[in-house]
Design a protein around this motif. Structure first.
Motif, PDB file in Angstrom:
ATOM      1  N   TYR A   1     -21.539  30.386 -19.810  1.00  0.00           N
ATOM      2  CA  TYR A   1     -20.598  29.302 -20.043  1.00  0.00           C
ATOM      3  C   TYR A   1     -19.135  29.749 -19.995  1.00  0.00           C
ATOM      4  O   TYR A   1     -18.241  28.943 -20.232  1.00  0.00           O
ATOM      5  CB  TYR A   1     -20.882  28.638 -21.398  1.00  0.00           C
ATOM      6  N   ALA A   2     -18.902  31.012 -19.691  1.00  0.00           N
ATOM      7  CA  ALA A   2     -17.518  31.487 -19.554  1.00  0.00           C
ATOM      8  C   ALA A   2     -16.851  30.778 -18.376  1.00  0.00           C
ATOM      9  O   ALA A   2     -17.504  30.486 -17.367  1.00  0.00           O
ATOM     10  CB  ALA A   2     -17.493  33.000 -19.339  1.00  0.00           C
ATOM     11  N   ASN A   3     -15.576  30.496 -18.519  1.00  0.00           N
ATOM     12  CA  ASN A   3     -14.832  29.829 -17.443  1.00  0.00           C
ATOM     13  C   ASN A   3     -14.790  30.667 -16.168  1.00  0.00           C
ATOM     14  O   ASN A   3     -14.735  30.122 -15.069  1.00  0.00           O
ATOM     15  CB  ASN A   3     -13.394  29.535 -17.876  1.00  0.00           C
ATOM     16  N   GLU A   4     -14.756  31.984 -16.333  1.00  0.00           N
ATOM     17  CA  GLU A   4     -14.679  32.899 -15.199  1.00  0.00           C
ATOM     18  C   GLU A   4     -15.760  33.961 -15.348  1.00  0.00           C
ATOM     19  O   GLU A   4     -16.297  34.160 -16.426  1.00  0.00           O
ATOM     20  CB  GLU A   4     -13.307  33.586 -15.158  1.00  0.00           C
ATOM     21  N   GLU A   5     -16.037  34.651 -14.270  1.00  0.00           N
ATOM     22  CA  GLU A   5     -16.968  35.781 -14.298  1.00  0.00           C
ATOM     23  C   GLU A   5     -16.399  36.835 -15.254  1.00  0.00           C
ATOM     24  O   GLU A   5     -15.198  37.120 -15.228  1.00  0.00           O
ATOM     25  CB  GLU A   5     -17.035  36.337 -12.886  1.00  0.00           C
ATOM     26  N   VAL A   6     -17.232  37.378 -16.148  1.00  0.00           N
ATOM     27  CA  VAL A   6     -16.755  38.385 -17.099  1.00  0.00           C
ATOM     28  C   VAL A   6     -17.629  39.633 -17.053  1.00  0.00           C
ATOM     29  O   VAL A   6     -18.810  39.568 -16.710  1.00  0.00           O
ATOM     30  CB  VAL A   6     -16.722  37.849 -18.556  1.00  0.00           C
ATOM     31  N   ASP A   7     -17.017  40.759 -17.400  1.00  0.00           N
ATOM     32  CA  ASP A   7     -17.749  42.007 -17.632  1.00  0.00           C
ATOM     33  C   ASP A   7     -18.307  41.890 -19.046  1.00  0.00           C
ATOM     34  O   ASP A   7     -17.593  42.074 -20.027  1.00  0.00           O
ATOM     35  CB  ASP A   7     -16.785  43.188 -17.496  1.00  0.00           C
ATOM     36  N   ILE A   8     -19.585  41.552 -19.157  1.00  0.00           N
ATOM     37  CA  ILE A   8     -20.148  41.201 -20.461  1.00  0.00           C
ATOM     38  C   ILE A   8     -20.191  42.401 -21.409  1.00  0.00           C
ATOM     39  O   ILE A   8     -20.034  42.242 -22.621  1.00  0.00           O
ATOM     40  CB  ILE A   8     -21.537  40.519 -20.335  1.00  0.00           C
ATOM     41  N   LEU A   9     -20.361  43.607 -20.886  1.00  0.00           N
ATOM     42  CA  LEU A   9     -20.341  44.779 -21.759  1.00  0.00           C
ATOM     43  C   LEU A   9     -18.973  44.929 -22.419  1.00  0.00           C
ATOM     44  O   LEU A   9     -18.874  45.237 -23.613  1.00  0.00           O
ATOM     45  CB  LEU A   9     -20.703  46.042 -20.983  1.00  0.00           C
ATOM     46  N   LYS A  10     -17.925  44.678 -21.652  1.00  0.00           N
ATOM     47  CA  LYS A  10     -16.573  44.747 -22.184  1.00  0.00           C
ATOM     48  C   LYS A  10     -16.357  43.682 -23.260  1.00  0.00           C
ATOM     49  O   LYS A  10     -15.769  43.941 -24.311  1.00  0.00           O
ATOM     50  CB  LYS A  10     -15.567  44.554 -21.038  1.00  0.00           C
ATOM     51  N   VAL A  11     -16.857  42.475 -23.016  1.00  0.00           N
ATOM     52  CA  VAL A  11     -16.742  41.391 -24.002  1.00  0.00           C
ATOM     53  C   VAL A  11     -17.469  41.778 -25.290  1.00  0.00           C
ATOM     54  O   VAL A  11     -16.940  41.614 -26.394  1.00  0.00           O
ATOM     55  CB  VAL A  11     -17.312  40.066 -23.450  1.00  0.00           C
TER      56      VAL A  11
END
Length: 199
Positions: A53-63
């Protein structure tokens, strides 16, 4: 190697103190107040599960790492309640001093890595920081709603306060903001959040 490991283990023991930092938010279903470590763990799991559901592609490990480290500074700085306007005036100064002391326990390159990540979260510019902030806002909101708005009532929180804070949720996830809006409207209608606007 021995000195490096000792520094890492010292930091690991130090951050255990995060379990002693009590937040204003109560656990779901009317439980006790949560601590910072529980909040961080809950956010990290949420980030992984809700990443679609993030607005943009994210580096999930970083999040996830942002979620886990963002409140470590509260070991020294203490928890600043989201709607404590007086406490917010000194929050950055307190947290900057804590950031330097606590992350300095680590070997230099790990200190720099985590400080950079902490600062990125605080600046709230990258997609990862924005999504981590959405988790930081959604997590206590879900708990508060599960407690029939008890924490909002206790602190006389207003509609303008919650919507001002939740604006960061929209930056990270428009879909989760829509869900947030429904929960807030329900709690405003029930009187758990004071309607201080004419809207």
């Amino acid at each position: 190697m021995k000195e490096r490991l000792e520094k890492q283990l010292e930091f690991i023991l130090e951050i255990d103190k995060e379990k002693n930092i009590i937040r204003q938010t109560h656990l779901s279903g009317g439980g006790r107040q949560e601590n910072d470590a529980e909040h961080a763990w809950h956010m990290a799991i949420m980030a992984y599960l809700l990443r679609e559901y993030a607005n943009e592609e994210v580096d999930i490990l970083k999040v996830i790492l942002m979620c886990l480290i963002h409140d470590v500074v509260e070991i020294d700085a203490g928890d600043t309640y989201a709607y404590d306007e007086e406490g917010k005036k000194t929050q950055k100064q307190r947290e900057d001093a804590a950031k330097e002391r606590i992350y300095s326990l680590l070997p230099d390159e790990q200190k720099e890595e985590l400080i950079k990540l902490f600062d990125e979260f605080e600046e709230n510019i990258t997609p990862e920081a924005k999504f981590a902030h959405a988790m930081d806002n959604l997590q206590p909101l879900l708990l508060n709603d599960s407690n029939d708005g008890g924490d909002w009532r206790e602190h006389n929180v207003t509609k303008s306060q919650v919507y001002s804070r939740q604006s960061k949720t929209k930056e990270g996830s428009r879909i989760l903001y829509e869900y947030t809006d429904k929960l807030l409207q329900k709690n405003i209608e029930k009187g758990n959040i004071k309607d201080d606007t004419s809207c």
